[in-house]
Design an enzyme around this catalytic site. Structure first.
Site, PDB file in Angstrom:
ATOM      1  N   TRP A  27       0.856  -1.189   0.000  1.00 20.96           N
ATOM      2  CA  TRP A  27       0.000   0.000   0.000  1.00 20.96           C
ATOM      3  C   TRP A  27       0.896   1.244   0.000  1.00 20.96           C
ATOM      4  CZ3 TRP A  27      -2.282   2.645   4.822  1.00 20.96           C
ATOM      5  CH2 TRP A  27      -3.164   3.667   4.440  1.00 20.96           C
ATOM      6  N   TYR A  56      -4.261   0.194  -5.385  1.00 22.28           N
ATOM      7  CA  TYR A  56      -2.881   0.646  -5.141  1.00 22.28           C
ATOM      8  C   TYR A  56      -2.199   1.067  -6.456  1.00 22.28           C
ATOM      9  CZ  TYR A  56      -3.211  -2.034  -0.689  1.00 22.28           C
ATOM     10  OH  TYR A  56      -3.577  -2.572   0.514  1.00 22.28           O
ATOM     11  N   GLN A 161      -9.378  -8.718   6.225  1.00 21.48           N
ATOM     12  CA  GLN A 161      -8.115  -7.975   6.414  1.00 21.48           C
ATOM     13  C   GLN A 161      -8.442  -6.603   7.000  1.00 21.48           C
ATOM     14  OE1 GLN A 161      -4.898  -5.771   3.704  1.00 21.48           O
ATOM     15  NE2 GLN A 161      -4.957  -7.956   3.272  1.00 21.48           N
ATOM     16  N   SER A 231       7.315  -2.082   3.762  1.00 23.79           N
ATOM     17  CA  SER A 231       8.528  -1.267   3.730  1.00 23.79           C
ATOM     18  C   SER A 231       9.101  -1.308   2.317  1.00 23.79           C
ATOM     19  CB  SER A 231       9.583  -1.768   4.715  1.00 23.79           C
ATOM     20  OG  SER A 231      10.752  -0.965   4.583  1.00 23.79           O
ATOM     21  N   GLU A 239      14.549  -7.016   8.477  1.00 22.33           N
ATOM     22  CA  GLU A 239      14.274  -6.926   9.929  1.00 22.33           C
ATOM     23  C   GLU A 239      12.852  -7.402  10.250  1.00 22.33           C
ATOM     24  OE1 GLU A 239      14.993  -2.907  11.429  1.00 22.33           O
ATOM     25  OE2 GLU A 239      13.292  -3.116  12.777  1.00 22.33           O
ATOM     26  N   ASN A 240      11.906  -7.032   9.409  1.00 21.43           N
ATOM     27  CA  ASN A 240      10.502  -7.359   9.668  1.00 21.43           C
ATOM     28  C   ASN A 240      10.208  -8.847   9.516  1.00 21.43           C
ATOM     29  OD1 ASN A 240      10.227  -4.651  10.044  1.00 21.43           O
ATOM     30  ND2 ASN A 240       9.121  -4.252   8.144  1.00 21.43           N
TER      31      ASN A 240
HETATM   32  P1  A2P Z   1       9.547   2.560   4.609  1.00 16.52           P
HETATM   33  O1  A2P Z   1       8.562   1.966   3.632  1.00 16.52           O
HETATM   34  O2  A2P Z   1      10.112   3.862   4.167  1.00 16.52           O
HETATM   35  O3  A2P Z   1      10.604   1.568   5.008  1.00 16.52           O
HETATM   36  P2  A2P Z   1       2.782  -0.276   8.218  1.00 16.52           P
HETATM   37  O4  A2P Z   1       3.327  -1.619   7.879  1.00 16.52           O
HETATM   38  O5  A2P Z   1       2.089  -0.202   9.527  1.00 16.52           O
HETATM   39  O6  A2P Z   1       1.929   0.295   7.113  1.00 16.52           O
HETATM   40  O7  A2P Z   1       4.035   0.712   8.368  1.00 16.52           O
HETATM   41  C1  A2P Z   1       4.771   1.099   7.253  1.00 16.52           C
HETATM   42  C2  A2P Z   1       5.646   2.282   7.598  1.00 16.52           C
HETATM   43  O8  A2P Z   1       6.627   1.896   8.565  1.00 16.52           O
HETATM   44  C3  A2P Z   1       6.399   2.785   6.411  1.00 16.52           C
HETATM   45  O9  A2P Z   1       6.503   4.189   6.549  1.00 16.52           O
HETATM   46  C4  A2P Z   1       7.762   2.125   6.524  1.00 16.52           C
HETATM   47  O10 A2P Z   1       8.761   2.947   5.952  1.00 16.52           O
HETATM   48  C5  A2P Z   1       7.949   2.041   8.019  1.00 16.52           C
HETATM   49  N1  A2P Z   1       8.691   0.835   8.415  1.00 16.52           N
HETATM   50  C6  A2P Z   1       8.461  -0.437   8.014  1.00 16.52           C
HETATM   51  N2  A2P Z   1       9.293  -1.287   8.622  1.00 16.52           N
HETATM   52  C7  A2P Z   1      10.078  -0.551   9.428  1.00 16.52           C
HETATM   53  C8  A2P Z   1      11.147  -0.855  10.307  1.00 16.52           C
HETATM   54  N3  A2P Z   1      11.560  -2.118  10.485  1.00 16.52           N
HETATM   55  N4  A2P Z   1      11.746   0.165  10.964  1.00 16.52           N
HETATM   56  C9  A2P Z   1      11.330   1.440  10.806  1.00 16.52           C
HETATM   57  N5  A2P Z   1      10.328   1.794   9.983  1.00 16.52           N
HETATM   58  C10 A2P Z   1       9.705   0.818   9.300  1.00 16.52           C
END
Ligand code: A2P
Length: 275
Positions: A27, A56, A161, A231, A239-240
């Protein structure tokens, strides 16, 4: 991280199909190189589940990354969502398949209950019957909307979802969905990034030697939610995914649960963007 450390982590949906419990959400990732790279990196790092949507506008990039990855189609779980201000989900999914360059999607969701919860379902069932979507479900549906649409469904939805995190821990919605054999998926599990700075989350992260993102994602896993972080940065995508080799204690979980600001609601969204 070994590339195969988590790609086998799946759960069975009510229709018998397997869904990987971790997926990359795209998204707000613009169609083009940024999206292709994010999906390609995720696939390289072992993700086997990508979550996109007609709204999207980036299905073509998801498809391009899938082809470039060289991973066989059947090994990747692809979700897209019907843009419900359109008329016919069965017609619209054909466009998705073309843009994605695939013959079927694994999961096709009604993106939100536009025009009422039952409106899209007959053509969703058609898309399923034609083999264009292996599983079908919904997104952003409340407890009452789920009940209403399921009352008239021939093929029941297998997924709802929803926006979920410790801060939006919609217990009634989760409980009711489970009672109906509907798997719950968490989108925006990091609060689109906002929850990463929270003090409690950071304290638990320090205590467990993990990052705030990993704590928030692990909370979803321990509540048996399918989780879809977004991300576009390779180190963060990596990391995620490192959320399978640690456990939050019952105390950590209770502390995170107490961050809920929805009062355990059965409502999927506090503010609807459609009528
Ligand atoms: P980016 O895409 O620039 O890495 P959600 O999954 O709740 O929608 O959150 C997504 C947001 O969190 C995006 O802005 C993403 O930035 C950021 N993000 C995703 N993973 C991480 C992480 N491990 N550490 C810091 N920010 C993260």
């Amino acid at each position: 991280m070994p590339a195969d450390s988590f790609d086998g982590r799946t759960r069975e949906l009510a229709d018998g199909n397997q869904i990987p419990v971790l997926g990359l959400g795209v998204w707000q990732v613009p169609n083009g190189r940024e999206c292709v790279n994010a999906v390609l990196w995720a696939l390289e790092l072992g993700y086997r589940h990508i979550d996109t949507a007609q709204a999207y506008g980036n299905e073509a990039s998801v498809g391009e990354a899938l082809r470039r990855s060289g991973i066989p189609r059947e090994q990747v779980f692809i979700t897209t969502k019907f843009q419900p201000s359109r008329r016919n989900a069965a017609t619209e999914v054909e466009g998705s398949l073309k843009r994605l360059g695939v013959e079927y999607v694994d999961l096709y969701l009604v993106h939100w209950p536009a025009g009422g919860p039952t409106r899209a379902w007959p053509t969703m069932e058609q898309a399923h019957g034609l083999g264009y979507a292996r599983s079908i479900g919904v997104s952003n549906f409340n407890v009452t909307e789920l009940a209403e649409m399921m009352a008239g469904a021939t093929v029941p939805p297998v997924v709802d979802q929803v926006n979920l995190s410790p801060f939006t821990y919609r217990r009634a919605l989760i409980d009711e969905s489970r009672a109906r054999n509907v798997e719950v998926e968490a989108y925006s599990p990091l609060g689109t990034g906002r929850h990463l700075a929270n003090g409690t989350v950071n304290r638990i992260a320090s205590r467990t030697g993990r990052t705030p993102a990993q704590v928030l994602l692990r909370w979803c896993l321990q509540h048996d939610l399918v989780v879809l972080p977004k991300s576009t940065h390779r180190p963060r995508i990596e990391e995620n995914a490192q959320i399978f080799e640690f456990v939050l204690s019952p105390d950590d979980m209770a502390e995170l649960d107490s961050l809920d600001r929805t009062d355990g609601t059965g409502v999927a969204l506090e503010r609807k963007w459609w009528r």
